[in-house]
Design a protein around this motif. Structure first.
Motif, PDB file in Angstrom:
ATOM      1  N   VAL A 138       0.884  -1.159   0.000  1.00 30.30           N
ATOM      2  CA  VAL A 138       0.000   0.000   0.000  1.00 30.30           C
ATOM      3  C   VAL A 138       0.927   1.215   0.000  1.00 30.30           C
ATOM      4  N   ILE A 139       0.822   2.020  -1.052  1.00 29.20           N
ATOM      5  CA  ILE A 139       1.734   3.139  -1.260  1.00 29.20           C
ATOM      6  C   ILE A 139       0.976   4.448  -1.085  1.00 29.20           C
ATOM      7  N   ASN A 140       1.570   5.374  -0.360  1.00 28.14           N
ATOM      8  CA  ASN A 140       0.995   6.706  -0.228  1.00 28.14           C
ATOM      9  C   ASN A 140       1.292   7.454  -1.523  1.00 28.14           C
ATOM     10  N   GLY A 141       0.259   7.655  -2.328  1.00 26.76           N
ATOM     11  CA  GLY A 141       0.412   8.333  -3.606  1.00 26.76           C
ATOM     12  C   GLY A 141      -0.049   9.774  -3.586  1.00 26.76           C
ATOM     13  N   PHE A 142      -0.223  10.327  -2.388  1.00 25.81           N
ATOM     14  CA  PHE A 142      -0.640  11.720  -2.281  1.00 25.81           C
ATOM     15  C   PHE A 142       0.465  12.628  -2.829  1.00 25.81           C
ATOM     16  N   THR A 143       0.052  13.709  -3.473  1.00 25.62           N
ATOM     17  CA  THR A 143       1.045  14.633  -4.007  1.00 25.62           C
ATOM     18  C   THR A 143       1.523  15.617  -2.957  1.00 25.62           C
ATOM     19  N   ASP A 144       0.680  15.914  -1.960  1.00 21.84           N
ATOM     20  CA  ASP A 144       1.125  16.820  -0.903  1.00 21.84           C
ATOM     21  C   ASP A 144       0.330  16.549   0.368  1.00 21.84           C
ATOM     22  N   CYS A 155      -3.566  -2.499   9.386  1.00 25.16           N
ATOM     23  CA  CYS A 155      -3.993  -3.715   8.682  1.00 25.16           C
ATOM     24  C   CYS A 155      -4.047  -4.903   9.624  1.00 25.16           C
ATOM     25  N   SER A 156      -5.099  -5.714   9.455  1.00 33.59           N
ATOM     26  CA  SER A 156      -5.247  -6.902  10.290  1.00 33.59           C
ATOM     27  C   SER A 156      -6.174  -7.906   9.614  1.00 33.59           C
ATOM     28  N   SER A 157      -6.100  -9.142  10.115  1.00 33.67           N
ATOM     29  CA  SER A 157      -7.010 -10.209   9.696  1.00 33.67           C
ATOM     30  C   SER A 157      -7.424 -10.951  10.956  1.00 33.67           C
ATOM     31  N   GLU A 158      -8.154 -12.045  10.794  1.00 37.80           N
ATOM     32  CA  GLU A 158      -8.546 -12.840  11.962  1.00 37.80           C
ATOM     33  C   GLU A 158      -7.332 -13.479  12.627  1.00 37.80           C
ATOM     34  N   GLU A 159      -6.301 -13.793  11.837  1.00 39.05           N
ATOM     35  CA  GLU A 159      -5.130 -14.491  12.355  1.00 39.05           C
ATOM     36  C   GLU A 159      -4.025 -13.572  12.863  1.00 39.05           C
ATOM     37  N   MET A 160      -3.906 -12.374  12.262  1.00 37.42           N
ATOM     38  CA  MET A 160      -2.779 -11.527  12.645  1.00 37.42           C
ATOM     39  C   MET A 160      -3.109 -10.047  12.544  1.00 37.42           C
ATOM     40  N   ASP A 161      -2.345  -9.286  13.274  1.00 38.22           N
ATOM     41  CA  ASP A 161      -2.480  -7.833  13.262  1.00 38.22           C
ATOM     42  C   ASP A 161      -1.126  -7.258  12.863  1.00 38.22           C
ATOM     43  N   SER A 164       4.153  -2.709   3.440  1.00 40.71           N
ATOM     44  CA  SER A 164       4.108  -3.931   2.633  1.00 40.71           C
ATOM     45  C   SER A 164       4.259  -5.167   3.515  1.00 40.71           C
ATOM     46  N   TRP A 165       3.774  -6.272   2.991  1.00 39.50           N
ATOM     47  CA  TRP A 165       3.844  -7.554   3.686  1.00 39.50           C
ATOM     48  C   TRP A 165       3.643  -8.659   2.664  1.00 39.50           C
ATOM     49  N   ILE A 166       3.839  -9.894   3.127  1.00 37.44           N
ATOM     50  CA  ILE A 166       3.668 -11.074   2.271  1.00 37.44           C
ATOM     51  C   ILE A 166       2.473 -11.863   2.761  1.00 37.44           C
ATOM     52  N   MET A 167       1.617 -12.250   1.826  1.00 36.93           N
ATOM     53  CA  MET A 167       0.475 -13.116   2.137  1.00 36.93           C
ATOM     54  C   MET A 167       0.771 -14.504   1.580  1.00 36.93           C
ATOM     55  N   ARG A 168       0.449 -15.519   2.362  1.00 32.95           N
ATOM     56  CA  ARG A 168       0.611 -16.907   1.941  1.00 32.95           C
ATOM     57  C   ARG A 168      -0.743 -17.596   2.099  1.00 32.95           C
ATOM     58  N   PRO A 169      -1.585 -17.506   1.084  1.00 37.94           N
ATOM     59  CA  PRO A 169      -2.913 -18.126   1.206  1.00 37.94           C
ATOM     60  C   PRO A 169      -2.790 -19.624   1.443  1.00 37.94           C
ATOM     61  N   ASN A 170      -3.664 -20.144   2.271  1.00 37.48           N
ATOM     62  CA  ASN A 170      -3.700 -21.580   2.483  1.00 37.48           C
ATOM     63  C   ASN A 170      -5.105 -22.018   2.858  1.00 37.48           C
ATOM     64  N   TRP A 206      -1.327  -1.304  -4.131  1.00 39.17           N
ATOM     65  CA  TRP A 206      -2.354  -0.275  -4.013  1.00 39.17           C
ATOM     66  C   TRP A 206      -1.667   1.076  -3.901  1.00 39.17           C
ATOM     67  N   ARG A 207      -2.094   2.025  -4.689  1.00 39.67           N
ATOM     68  CA  ARG A 207      -1.620   3.403  -4.563  1.00 39.67           C
ATOM     69  C   ARG A 207      -2.819   4.238  -4.140  1.00 39.67           C
ATOM     70  N   VAL A 208      -2.707   4.856  -2.980  1.00 36.48           N
ATOM     71  CA  VAL A 208      -3.803   5.651  -2.430  1.00 36.48           C
ATOM     72  C   VAL A 208      -3.509   7.120  -2.720  1.00 36.48           C
ATOM     73  N   THR A 209      -4.457   7.780  -3.372  1.00 38.56           N
ATOM     74  CA  THR A 209      -4.300   9.193  -3.721  1.00 38.56           C
ATOM     75  C   THR A 209      -5.488   9.981  -3.187  1.00 38.56           C
ATOM     76  N   GLN A 210      -5.471  11.275  -3.439  1.00 40.88           N
ATOM     77  CA  GLN A 210      -6.559  12.125  -2.981  1.00 40.88           C
ATOM     78  C   GLN A 210      -7.902  11.698  -3.570  1.00 40.88           C
ATOM     79  N   ASP A 211      -7.890  11.149  -4.784  1.00 40.02           N
ATOM     80  CA  ASP A 211      -9.167  10.833  -5.444  1.00 40.02           C
ATOM     81  C   ASP A 211      -9.540   9.355  -5.408  1.00 40.02           C
ATOM     82  N   GLY A 212      -8.731   8.492  -4.786  1.00 43.87           N
ATOM     83  CA  GLY A 212      -9.149   7.114  -4.700  1.00 43.87           C
ATOM     84  C   GLY A 212      -8.029   6.112  -4.494  1.00 43.87           C
ATOM     85  N   PHE A 213      -8.398   4.840  -4.652  1.00 43.68           N
ATOM     86  CA  PHE A 213      -7.521   3.707  -4.431  1.00 43.68           C
ATOM     87  C   PHE A 213      -7.301   3.020  -5.780  1.00 43.68           C
TER      88      PHE A 213
END
Length: 149
Positions: free
Chosen positions: A46-52, A62-68, A81-87, A127-134
């Protein structure tokens, strides 16, 4: 006697070949199952894409049922950033809440049922998050707006 020894050899060879081929089949099945249920790593960013936003950071948690994964305050162009290992045994998602000034939004940063195909061969879910969206990208070159604040 010669025929009996030869038959014993053939039967022994047959059983050895059957055993070896059974091991190969089991190994192939385990590899396939491992591939389907958890060997793949997905790199989520998840990247902060705000210009100012130097005066007000983008706060992410960020969290899930298994981890925070906890929270961070991201300045311009910072990332979380993080790594997901679906199982098979876990919920296979990570939900993030973002706050910028007085605006707050939660979204599924990773959801296995949606993202295992969408994140592509590189297994990159950005994901790049900016002033106008995700915006979502699986190569960090082509970005597609998924939703607004």
């Amino acid at each position: 006697i010669f025929l009996t020894k030869r038959m014993k050899f053939v039967v022994s060879l047959y059983f050895i070949l059957c055993f070896a081929s059974s091991i190969l089949i089991v190994m192939a099945l385990v590899q396939r199952t491992h591939h389907m249920f958890g060997s793949d790593e997905y790199h989520v960013r998840v990247i902060n894409g705000f210009t100012d936003n130097s005066s007000v950071p983008l706060v992410i948690w960020c969290s899930s049922e298994e981890m925070d994964l906890g929270g961070r305050a991201l300045q311009e162009h910072d990332e979380f950033s993080w790594i997901m290992r679906p199982n098979f045994w876990s919920s296979n998602y990570m939900k993030c809440t973002l706050k910028w000034d007085r605006t707050r939004r939660s979204f599924d940063a990773f959801k296995a049922s949606r993202d295992t195909q969408r994140c592509g061969l590189l297994r990159l879910c950005s994901w790049r998050v900016t002033q106008d969206g995700f915006y979502f990208s699986n190569d960090e070159v082509n970005w597609r707006k998924d939703f607004i604040w």
